[in-house]
Design a protein around this motif. Structure first.
Motif: not given
Length: 268
Positions: A11-15, A30-35, A199-208, A231-236
């Protein structure tokens, strides 16, 4: 094509990712830039990328327009609605009252997430439902870099949330699957396709919420795949004040040996 490294982006979407978005998650840009940097840095070694797209009708059970109070007013975003409040007449669904009560009953019995009303977001076909622009450009660059290396790659897009009578945080299944609605039921084919990678890397929104629930569904329904998750923990980031809802899932993941890393520490 190699099947070594896959990336699942939730869910790395505009909203969610843009400060002007309807349900902006603070720090998401900032998460998106790192991702995006992670994708570009590891472009030739990322064999597959899957992006998920939260996608809703206006009159969704989690949107204000679905509900009214005793005076006819809609609930404010971040209002929690319980079955008892509906039975007591504090809140009334404008549509499908029988199904709505059954949904709340099942959701509360499940005991994972309470029913929240969100800002109307990620409407079908809207700007808010589109991929974040920074990420979109990074995906195009990933495709171009691999083309220059004579590798055909294309990202996969998977939608969720289109059925209005159930919340759909995790990508693999709605919170309460609905009989005869395949789009709410377990997406076994997606689990199977991701499990083909080492390997499957995981990132996105929202972490919670959506990332946490997707991770939980992997652990529940595909334990072999869970062992491959990184889990890419600095990308969420969490929805403010609601991080506690997802924390038990991440704690369980750590206990099961799921890896958590910083994106710039990964060199594929």
């Amino acid at each position: 094509m190699k099947k070594q490294n896959a990336l699942l982006i939730i869910d790395a979407q505009y909203d969610f990712c843009n400060p002007a978005g309807a349900l902006y998650v603070p720090n998401a840009e900032n998460d998106i830039q790192r991702l995006s940097d992670f994708i570009t840095t590891n472009a030739t070694q990322l064999d597959h990328i899957c992006v998920t797209l939260d996608t809703h009708p206006v009159n969704d059970i989690s949107h204000p327009s679905f509900w009214r109070d005793a005076t006819g007013d809609e609930p404010n975003p971040f209002t929690q609605i319980t079955l008892k409040e509906v039975e007591d007449g504090k809140w009334t669904p404008n549509f499908y009252p029988k199904e709505t009560k059954e949904y709340l009953k099942n959701l509360e019995a499940q005991g994972e997430f309470p029913h929240f009303i969100w800002t109307t977001h990620c409407l079908i076909g809207s700007k808010g439902a589109a991929l974040d622009e920074t990420l979109s450009k990074a995906l195009e660059k990933w495709i171009k870099i691999n083309k220059e290396n004579n590798q055909y790659k294309q990202y996969q897009a998977v939608t969720k949330g289109t059925y209005p009578l159930t919340e759909h945080f995790g990508i693999f299944q709605a919170q309460i699957p609905v009989k005869d609605r395949p789009e709410t039921q377990l997406n076994q084919s997606l689990l199977d396709s991701l499990n083909e990678y080492e390997n499957v890397y995981l990132a996105g929104q929202a972490k919670s919420h959506c990332v946490a629930t997707s991770l939980k569904q992997i652990m529940d329904y595909a334990p072999k795949l869970a062992k491959k998750i990184i889990v890419l923990e600095d990308c969420m980031s969490d929805i403010p004040n609601l991080g506690h809802l997802g924390e038990p899932i991440y704690q369980k993941a750590k206990e099961l040996g799921v890896k958590f890393v910083k994106s710039d520490d990964v060199q594929l």
